[in-house]
Design a protein around this motif. Sequence first.
Motif, PDB file in Angstrom:
ATOM      1  N   ASP A  95       0.824  -1.207   0.000  1.00  0.00           N
ATOM      2  CA  ASP A  95       0.000   0.000   0.000  1.00  0.00           C
ATOM      3  C   ASP A  95       0.859   1.259   0.000  1.00  0.00           C
ATOM      4  O   ASP A  95       0.553   2.232  -0.704  1.00  0.00           O
ATOM      5  CB  ASP A  95      -0.933   0.006   1.213  1.00  0.00           C
ATOM      6  CG  ASP A  95      -2.016  -1.057   1.119  1.00  0.00           C
ATOM      7  OD1 ASP A  95      -2.359  -1.458  -0.011  1.00  0.00           O
ATOM      8  OD2 ASP A  95      -2.510  -1.486   2.174  1.00  0.00           O
ATOM      9  N   ALA A  96       1.930   1.257   0.795  1.00  0.00           N
ATOM     10  CA  ALA A  96       2.819   2.420   0.830  1.00  0.00           C
ATOM     11  C   ALA A  96       3.504   2.625  -0.517  1.00  0.00           C
ATOM     12  O   ALA A  96       3.672   3.760  -0.982  1.00  0.00           O
ATOM     13  CB  ALA A  96       3.858   2.245   1.936  1.00  0.00           C
ATOM     14  N   LEU A  97       3.898   1.523  -1.152  1.00  0.00           N
ATOM     15  CA  LEU A  97       4.553   1.616  -2.462  1.00  0.00           C
ATOM     16  C   LEU A  97       3.614   2.236  -3.487  1.00  0.00           C
ATOM     17  O   LEU A  97       3.979   3.169  -4.215  1.00  0.00           O
ATOM     18  CB  LEU A  97       4.993   0.220  -2.906  1.00  0.00           C
ATOM     19  CG  LEU A  97       5.920   0.153  -4.123  1.00  0.00           C
ATOM     20  CD1 LEU A  97       7.319   0.613  -3.757  1.00  0.00           C
ATOM     21  CD2 LEU A  97       5.968  -1.272  -4.677  1.00  0.00           C
ATOM     22  N   LEU A  98       2.390   1.749  -3.531  1.00  0.00           N
ATOM     23  CA  LEU A  98       1.426   2.249  -4.512  1.00  0.00           C
ATOM     24  C   LEU A  98       0.960   3.664  -4.173  1.00  0.00           C
ATOM     25  O   LEU A  98       0.656   4.452  -5.073  1.00  0.00           O
ATOM     26  CB  LEU A  98       0.239   1.297  -4.597  1.00  0.00           C
ATOM     27  CG  LEU A  98       0.582  -0.078  -5.195  1.00  0.00           C
ATOM     28  CD1 LEU A  98      -0.520  -1.087  -4.892  1.00  0.00           C
ATOM     29  CD2 LEU A  98       0.810   0.034  -6.696  1.00  0.00           C
ATOM     30  N   ALA A  99       0.937   4.003  -2.885  1.00  0.00           N
ATOM     31  CA  ALA A  99       0.530   5.350  -2.482  1.00  0.00           C
ATOM     32  C   ALA A  99       1.525   6.404  -2.941  1.00  0.00           C
ATOM     33  O   ALA A  99       1.172   7.584  -3.070  1.00  0.00           O
ATOM     34  CB  ALA A  99       0.364   5.411  -0.964  1.00  0.00           C
ATOM     35  N   ALA A 100       2.757   5.997  -3.195  1.00  0.00           N
ATOM     36  CA  ALA A 100       3.780   6.939  -3.648  1.00  0.00           C
ATOM     37  C   ALA A 100       3.664   7.254  -5.130  1.00  0.00           C
ATOM     38  O   ALA A 100       4.360   8.143  -5.639  1.00  0.00           O
ATOM     39  CB  ALA A 100       5.174   6.377  -3.353  1.00  0.00           C
ATOM     40  N   THR A 101       2.808   6.550  -5.845  1.00  0.00           N
ATOM     41  CA  THR A 101       2.650   6.781  -7.283  1.00  0.00           C
ATOM     42  C   THR A 101       1.634   7.879  -7.540  1.00  0.00           C
ATOM     43  O   THR A 101       0.806   8.203  -6.688  1.00  0.00           O
ATOM     44  CB  THR A 101       2.193   5.498  -8.000  1.00  0.00           C
ATOM     45  OG1 THR A 101       0.867   5.160  -7.580  1.00  0.00           O
ATOM     46  CG2 THR A 101       3.132   4.335  -7.689  1.00  0.00           C
ATOM     47  N   ASP A 102       1.706   8.461  -8.722  1.00  0.00           N
ATOM     48  CA  ASP A 102       0.691   9.413  -9.167  1.00  0.00           C
ATOM     49  C   ASP A 102       0.509   9.256 -10.666  1.00  0.00           C
ATOM     50  O   ASP A 102       0.995   8.280 -11.263  1.00  0.00           O
ATOM     51  CB  ASP A 102       1.064  10.851  -8.775  1.00  0.00           C
ATOM     52  CG  ASP A 102       2.372  11.338  -9.396  1.00  0.00           C
ATOM     53  OD1 ASP A 102       2.801  10.781 -10.437  1.00  0.00           O
ATOM     54  OD2 ASP A 102       2.976  12.281  -8.852  1.00  0.00           O
ATOM     55  N   ALA A 103      -0.161  10.196 -11.288  1.00  0.00           N
ATOM     56  CA  ALA A 103      -0.484  10.075 -12.708  1.00  0.00           C
ATOM     57  C   ALA A 103       0.752  10.060 -13.592  1.00  0.00           C
ATOM     58  O   ALA A 103       0.686   9.585 -14.738  1.00  0.00           O
ATOM     59  CB  ALA A 103      -1.413  11.227 -13.123  1.00  0.00           C
ATOM     60  N   ASN A 104       1.875  10.571 -13.093  1.00  0.00           N
ATOM     61  CA  ASN A 104       3.100  10.614 -13.890  1.00  0.00           C
ATOM     62  C   ASN A 104       4.104   9.527 -13.499  1.00  0.00           C
ATOM     63  O   ASN A 104       5.251   9.562 -13.940  1.00  0.00           O
ATOM     64  CB  ASN A 104       3.767  11.985 -13.768  1.00  0.00           C
ATOM     65  CG  ASN A 104       2.992  13.065 -14.508  1.00  0.00           C
ATOM     66  OD1 ASN A 104       2.307  12.787 -15.485  1.00  0.00           O
ATOM     67  ND2 ASN A 104       3.080  14.293 -14.028  1.00  0.00           N
ATOM     68  N   THR A 105       3.681   8.571 -12.685  1.00  0.00           N
ATOM     69  CA  THR A 105       4.564   7.462 -12.327  1.00  0.00           C
ATOM     70  C   THR A 105       4.512   6.420 -13.433  1.00  0.00           C
ATOM     71  O   THR A 105       3.467   5.825 -13.685  1.00  0.00           O
ATOM     72  CB  THR A 105       4.161   6.820 -10.988  1.00  0.00           C
ATOM     73  OG1 THR A 105       4.137   7.827  -9.975  1.00  0.00           O
ATOM     74  CG2 THR A 105       5.152   5.727 -10.595  1.00  0.00           C
ATOM     75  N   LYS A 106       5.628   6.198 -14.089  1.00  0.00           N
ATOM     76  CA  LYS A 106       5.657   5.262 -15.201  1.00  0.00           C
ATOM     77  C   LYS A 106       6.184   3.886 -14.819  1.00  0.00           C
ATOM     78  O   LYS A 106       5.824   2.887 -15.449  1.00  0.00           O
ATOM     79  CB  LYS A 106       6.517   5.848 -16.331  1.00  0.00           C
ATOM     80  CG  LYS A 106       5.935   7.081 -17.000  1.00  0.00           C
ATOM     81  CD  LYS A 106       4.598   6.753 -17.658  1.00  0.00           C
ATOM     82  CE  LYS A 106       4.040   7.930 -18.437  1.00  0.00           C
ATOM     83  NZ  LYS A 106       4.860   8.307 -19.591  1.00  0.00           N
TER      84      LYS A 106
END
Length: 347
Positions: free
Chosen positions: A129-140
């Motif tokens: 969850d922490a890993l995915l929470a660090a992503t946003d629309a520009n995370t490739k």
Amino acid sequence: MTLKELTRPNIWALEPYTCARDEFKGDASAWLDANENSVITGLNRYPDPLQWEVKKQLSAVVSVAPENIFLGVGSDECIDLCYRVFCRPGIDNVVAIDPTYGMYGVCAGINDVEYRRVALNDDFSLDSDALLAATDANTKVIWICSPNNPTANAFPLQQLREIASRFGGITVIDEAYADFSTHGTMAGFLSEFPRMIIMRTFSKAWAAAAMRLGIAFASTDIINLFNKVKYPYNINLLTQRQALQVLADKDHIRQVAAQIVEIRNNLAPKLENLPLVEKVYPSDANFLLVKIKNADATGVYRYLCSRGVVVRNRSRVKLCDNCLRVTVGNETENKLLLNCLNEYNVD
């Protein structure tokens, strides 16, 4: 996102350099296409730009179709291509576990891509969850090394599958040390996750680090993008020939990998019994992460170097305070290491 949306627009539209040997199929009677020296023979011809013979033999070993395999100049080329193909400089970002293999961050810096670190738990487990929470629309891209370097632990396949299914970008699983682990591989799930890339290498269990040959498994669409961007003849003929020899000896390689695991399991308690060692962490790799007592890892590291024994000082790496990373050596090397550490304690 679709693969087109994930890919840099200029790369998607790129017309790659092609040669006649990309286009020609069959046995030629005269190679007159590449302006080579046709008088002196031996190494006068360019190598197969897509290394099909190596990929076919590798396919039989790893159970991945040849068209789903990319070969790079070490894993470093595979890593760099992930940035060059998917990440727009100054705009996009990637997310990685921390600590992990340093080249992910170095390549991010070279390509002007933001590198977001997400700390592992204190026991080196991964918080999805922490890993995915660090992503946003520009995370490739998400980078996960499993077994991880330097913590030596592998993550559960089900957890990796969950992350790959929940993340809309490219999930890269670096399995450089998978041959030393009992946790299995994600290679069997390639068809389930078309945006996943799995990396392997000839440098570890296959004992061919000097060849500099890295491997990426992915969908044919991603492999085709990598082939568009790579240099035309990135893997030289000598390396391709040597790779075929390594693959022909696959049974011996597997036996040696199992032998290294046995040596590792015998070495770990010997290290842990040394007075200067606080802890040896469990390992799924061909190395051990060793925590030194009394905050003296740097002193021990310098002492070992003075004795001609070179290990890796990981004291400044997150969660690895006062730790040395020790590769599992041969019998002579391990004996020398243990003797030196015993003598250090006496001093």
